[in-house]
Design a protein around this motif. Structure first.
Motif, mmCIF file in Angstrom:
data_model
loop_
_atom_site.group_PDB
_atom_site.id
_atom_site.type_symbol
_atom_site.label_atom_id
_atom_site.label_comp_id
_atom_site.label_asym_id
_atom_site.label_seq_id
_atom_site.Cartn_x
_atom_site.Cartn_y
_atom_site.Cartn_z
ATOM 1 N N SER A 297 0.838 -1.198 0.000
ATOM 2 C CA SER A 297 0.000 0.000 0.000
ATOM 3 C C SER A 297 0.876 1.251 0.000
ATOM 4 C CB SER A 297 -0.906 0.025 1.231
ATOM 5 O OG SER A 297 -1.530 1.292 1.303
ATOM 6 N N ALA A 298 0.527 2.203 -0.848
ATOM 7 C CA ALA A 298 1.281 3.456 -0.902
ATOM 8 C C ALA A 298 1.142 4.241 0.395
ATOM 9 C CB ALA A 298 0.766 4.300 -2.064
ATOM 10 N N PHE A 299 0.075 3.973 1.128
ATOM 11 C CA PHE A 299 -0.149 4.752 2.353
ATOM 12 C C PHE A 299 0.741 4.278 3.506
ATOM 13 C CE2 PHE A 299 -3.907 5.293 -0.254
ATOM 14 C CZ PHE A 299 -3.982 6.677 -0.284
ATOM 15 N N GLY A 300 1.290 3.060 3.363
ATOM 16 C CA GLY A 300 2.168 2.547 4.419
ATOM 17 C C GLY A 300 3.630 2.894 4.155
ATOM 18 N N LEU A 301 3.917 3.364 2.943
ATOM 19 C CA LEU A 301 5.299 3.618 2.526
ATOM 20 C C LEU A 301 5.824 4.917 3.138
ATOM 21 C CD1 LEU A 301 7.079 2.091 0.461
ATOM 22 C CD2 LEU A 301 6.264 3.693 -1.268
ATOM 23 N N ARG A 302 7.012 4.895 3.719
ATOM 24 C CA ARG A 302 7.609 6.115 4.314
ATOM 25 C C ARG A 302 8.634 6.717 3.342
ATOM 26 N NH1 ARG A 302 3.885 7.406 7.522
ATOM 27 N NH2 ARG A 302 2.880 5.428 7.700
ATOM 28 N N PRO A 303 8.630 8.029 3.169
ATOM 29 C CA PRO A 303 9.587 8.671 2.255
ATOM 30 C C PRO A 303 11.033 8.282 2.564
ATOM 31 C CG PRO A 303 7.983 10.275 3.082
ATOM 32 C CD PRO A 303 7.711 8.997 3.804
ATOM 33 N N GLN A 304 11.359 8.138 3.859
ATOM 34 C CA GLN A 304 12.734 7.807 4.262
ATOM 35 C C GLN A 304 13.167 6.437 3.718
ATOM 36 O OE1 GLN A 304 10.205 8.688 6.213
ATOM 37 N NE2 GLN A 304 10.808 10.771 6.767
ATOM 38 N N HIS A 305 12.179 5.554 3.472
ATOM 39 C CA HIS A 305 12.533 4.223 2.975
ATOM 40 C C HIS A 305 12.754 4.212 1.462
ATOM 41 C CE1 HIS A 305 10.305 2.661 6.754
ATOM 42 N NE2 HIS A 305 11.537 3.049 7.015
ATOM 43 N N VAL A 306 12.430 5.321 0.820
ATOM 44 C CA VAL A 306 12.612 5.394 -0.638
ATOM 45 C C VAL A 306 13.792 6.314 -0.967
ATOM 46 C CG1 VAL A 306 11.492 5.999 -2.831
ATOM 47 C CG2 VAL A 306 10.144 4.982 -1.006
ATOM 48 N N GLY A 307 13.931 7.374 -0.171
ATOM 49 C CA GLY A 307 15.049 8.304 -0.380
ATOM 50 C C GLY A 307 14.695 9.433 -1.328
ATOM 51 N N LYS A 308 15.703 10.167 -1.758
ATOM 52 C CA LYS A 308 15.521 11.381 -2.558
ATOM 53 C C LYS A 308 14.862 11.057 -3.915
ATOM 54 C CE LYS A 308 16.701 15.832 -3.070
ATOM 55 N NZ LYS A 308 15.399 16.116 -3.684
ATOM 56 N N LEU A 309 13.859 11.876 -4.267
ATOM 57 C CA LEU A 309 13.142 11.662 -5.532
ATOM 58 C C LEU A 309 13.052 12.968 -6.314
ATOM 59 C CD1 LEU A 309 10.060 9.622 -4.215
ATOM 60 C CD2 LEU A 309 11.824 8.755 -5.777
ATOM 61 N N ASP A 310 13.197 12.876 -7.623
ATOM 62 C CA ASP A 310 12.985 14.071 -8.457
ATOM 63 C C ASP A 310 11.496 14.300 -8.684
ATOM 64 O OD1 ASP A 310 15.807 14.783 -9.243
ATOM 65 O OD2 ASP A 310 15.748 12.679 -9.842
ATOM 66 N N TRP A 311 10.747 13.234 -8.862
ATOM 67 C CA TRP A 311 9.310 13.354 -9.144
ATOM 68 C C TRP A 311 8.514 12.304 -8.383
ATOM 69 C CZ3 TRP A 311 6.420 16.689 -12.288
ATOM 70 C CH2 TRP A 311 7.163 17.590 -13.055
ATOM 71 N N PHE A 312 7.366 12.724 -7.884
ATOM 72 C CA PHE A 312 6.397 11.829 -7.237
ATOM 73 C C PHE A 312 5.137 11.841 -8.116
ATOM 74 C CE2 PHE A 312 2.741 11.028 -4.601
ATOM 75 C CZ PHE A 312 3.146 10.189 -3.562
ATOM 76 N N PHE A 313 4.759 10.683 -8.637
ATOM 77 C CA PHE A 313 3.538 10.576 -9.457
ATOM 78 C C PHE A 313 2.510 9.727 -8.721
ATOM 79 C CE2 PHE A 313 6.814 11.544 -12.542
ATOM 80 C CZ PHE A 313 6.176 12.404 -13.418
ATOM 81 N N SER A 314 1.250 10.125 -8.795
ATOM 82 C CA SER A 314 0.183 9.300 -8.214
ATOM 83 C C SER A 314 -1.061 9.343 -9.095
ATOM 84 C CB SER A 314 -0.193 9.798 -6.820
ATOM 85 O OG SER A 314 -1.391 9.154 -6.406
ATOM 86 N N ASP A 315 -1.558 8.138 -9.378
ATOM 87 C CA ASP A 315 -2.833 8.025 -10.088
ATOM 88 C C ASP A 315 -3.723 7.100 -9.246
ATOM 89 O OD1 ASP A 315 -4.556 8.532 -12.249
ATOM 90 O OD2 ASP A 315 -3.867 6.797 -13.394
ATOM 91 N N ILE A 316 -3.435 7.099 -7.951
ATOM 92 C CA ILE A 316 -4.075 6.175 -7.015
ATOM 93 C C ILE A 316 -5.576 6.492 -6.894
ATOM 94 C CG2 ILE A 316 -3.888 7.447 -4.837
ATOM 95 C CD1 ILE A 316 -2.401 5.094 -3.690
ATOM 96 N N ILE A 317 -6.370 5.432 -6.760
ATOM 97 C CA ILE A 317 -7.801 5.645 -6.519
ATOM 98 C C ILE A 317 -7.987 5.832 -5.027
ATOM 99 C CG2 ILE A 317 -10.081 4.534 -6.490
ATOM 100 C CD1 ILE A 317 -9.398 3.190 -9.064
ATOM 101 N N CYS A 318 -8.364 7.035 -4.627
ATOM 102 C CA CYS A 318 -8.654 7.275 -3.211
ATOM 103 C C CYS A 318 -9.396 8.606 -3.093
ATOM 104 C CB CYS A 318 -7.371 7.315 -2.382
ATOM 105 S SG CYS A 318 -6.268 8.668 -2.771
ATOM 106 N N TYR A 319 -9.956 8.867 -1.923
ATOM 107 C CA TYR A 319 -10.636 10.150 -1.704
ATOM 108 C C TYR A 319 -9.607 11.287 -1.772
ATOM 109 C CZ TYR A 319 -14.840 7.693 -0.290
ATOM 110 O OH TYR A 319 -15.955 6.906 -0.295
ATOM 111 N N PRO A 320 -10.028 12.462 -2.263
ATOM 112 C CA PRO A 320 -9.091 13.579 -2.374
ATOM 113 C C PRO A 320 -8.374 13.913 -1.051
ATOM 114 C CG PRO A 320 -11.094 14.091 -3.570
ATOM 115 C CD PRO A 320 -11.342 12.796 -2.866
ATOM 116 N N GLU A 321 -9.111 13.851 0.074
ATOM 117 C CA GLU A 321 -8.440 14.229 1.333
ATOM 118 C C GLU A 321 -7.373 13.230 1.753
ATOM 119 O OE1 GLU A 321 -12.475 12.704 3.097
ATOM 120 O OE2 GLU A 321 -11.746 13.523 1.207
#
Ligand SMILES: C[S@@+](CC[C@H](N)C(=O)[O-])C[C@H]1O[C@@H](n2cnc3c(N)ncnc32)[C@H](O)[C@@H]1O
Length: 324
Positions: free
Chosen positions: A232-256
């Motif tokens: 799940s993308a919601f369980g993923l922590r930024p620190q576990h992925v590291g530095k990113l140039d771009w973050f893309f999301s097309d995830i189905i979820c409520y806007p909030e």
């Protein structure tokens, strides 16, 4: 009522009027957004809303007509002369008197609707627009915000390689708007399955961390420079992925829920740029939409292939200016 308002547009010479063209079938979303923004709607003509004031950033406007005038014309030739005096190229938004409008269009330089290839260059010259209100009145805008008719791009589609049609959203973002990672950049694509976006990102030479609870299409999973994480993308922590140039999301979820997610990644300061689809249920969640808009460096676009969803772009400082 309309004629009183039209008279207002004609007689208020000092006042500026702007036309906002809604996406097909999204007139009521545009109308609500304009009202919530405190923009005064003078009149509505099909998908076109004539409003008081300078152009503002309106999400549910597929295109924006600048410096709008309503002029009286006496003949097709006279209308063409009025248009030629104001802009170099035109599109015709047909309201009524369709044949007459097309005859006027034949007498002025026009832009042809064509299909583009991915990353093909888009004309940089501004496009004028007109619509006939009647046999004697014409709405004219010498300049619109999008260089393509009706703010829409059409592609020569790839019917073989991408596993879903969602790839068209990134094709549009990269081709028409120029918001694009460079080759070698590190990106994340959350809500990535079956893999259309991951395929586009990989095709331009980006490294992709592709995240979804569902599996990636096998023909995409085997491509180089893709690291797939089935979680799940919601369980993923930024620190576990590291530095990113771009973050893309097309995830189905409520806007909030998406807002919470992107704020977490933004606060980590590990991401430079974002491009995310905000997907709406009925009714449209304007409250959250406006919260996205308020995040510094944000721009929200309704892409040609977005239905009841919009695309939020958030760029690192200076990149907006470089691209505009
Ligand atoms: C519209 S699809 C994405 C299409 C994709 N962009 C493409 O180009 O093929 C939405 C995806 O969101 C995923 N999704 C929903 N909840 C998720 C979650 N909590 N974590 C990761 N992915 C999720 C779904 O599994 C689905 O694959």
């Amino acid at each position: 009522m309309v004629s009183i308002l039209i008279h207002m547009v004609q007689s208020n010479l000092k006042q500026t009027f702007t036309g906002y063209l809604s996406p097909v079938d999204f007139e009521s979303d545009l109308k609500t957004e304009l009202t919530l923004m405190g923009i005064t709607i003078v009149s509505q003509h099909g998908r076109l809303f004539l409003c008081e004031g300078e152009a503002r950033d309106v999400v549910f406007a597929q295109d924006t007509w600048l410096e709008v005038e309503i002029l009286a014309y006496s003949s097709i030739t006279n209308a063409a002369e009025l248009l030629k005096a104001r802009a170099a190229r035109y599109q015709h938004y047909s309201l009524n008197n369709h044949r007459r409008g097309e005859l006027i269009l034949e007498k002025v330089p026009r832009v042809k609707i064509k299909k583009y290839d991915f990353l093909e260059s888009i004309p940089s010259t501004s496009l004028g627009a007109f619509a006939l209100l009647s046999e004697s009145e014409i709405i004219v805008s010498p300049k619109t915000t999008c260089p393509l008719p009706f703010g829409e791009i059409h592609f020569n589609e790839d019917k073989i390689n991408p596993p879903s049609r969602a790839y068209l959203k990134l094709w549009e973002l990269f081709t028409l708007y120029g918001y694009k990672p460079e080759a070698g950049m590190k990106t994340i694509d959350v809500g990535s399955c079956p893999g259309g976006w991951t395929w586009v990102l990989q095709s331009i030479g980006a490294h992709v961390v592709s995240v979804d609870k569902a599996p990636l299409d096998p023909k995409i999973a085997v491509l180089p420079n893709i690291e797939f994480r089935q979680e799940s993308a919601f369980g993923l922590r930024p620190q576990h992925v590291g530095k990113l140039d771009w973050f893309f999301s097309d995830i189905i979820c409520y806007p909030e829920k998406l807002l919470e997610l992107v704020l977490r990644w933004r606060e980590s300061e590990l991401v430079d740029n974002f491009a995310c689809t905000i997907k709406f249920q009925q009714p449209t969640d304007y409250e959250t939409l406006f919260k996205f808009k308020e995040i510094p460096g944000s721009k929200i676009i309704h892409l040609s292939c977005n239905k009841h969803e919009v695309t939020w772009i958030n760029l690192k400082e200076g990149l907006h200016e470089k691209l505009s």
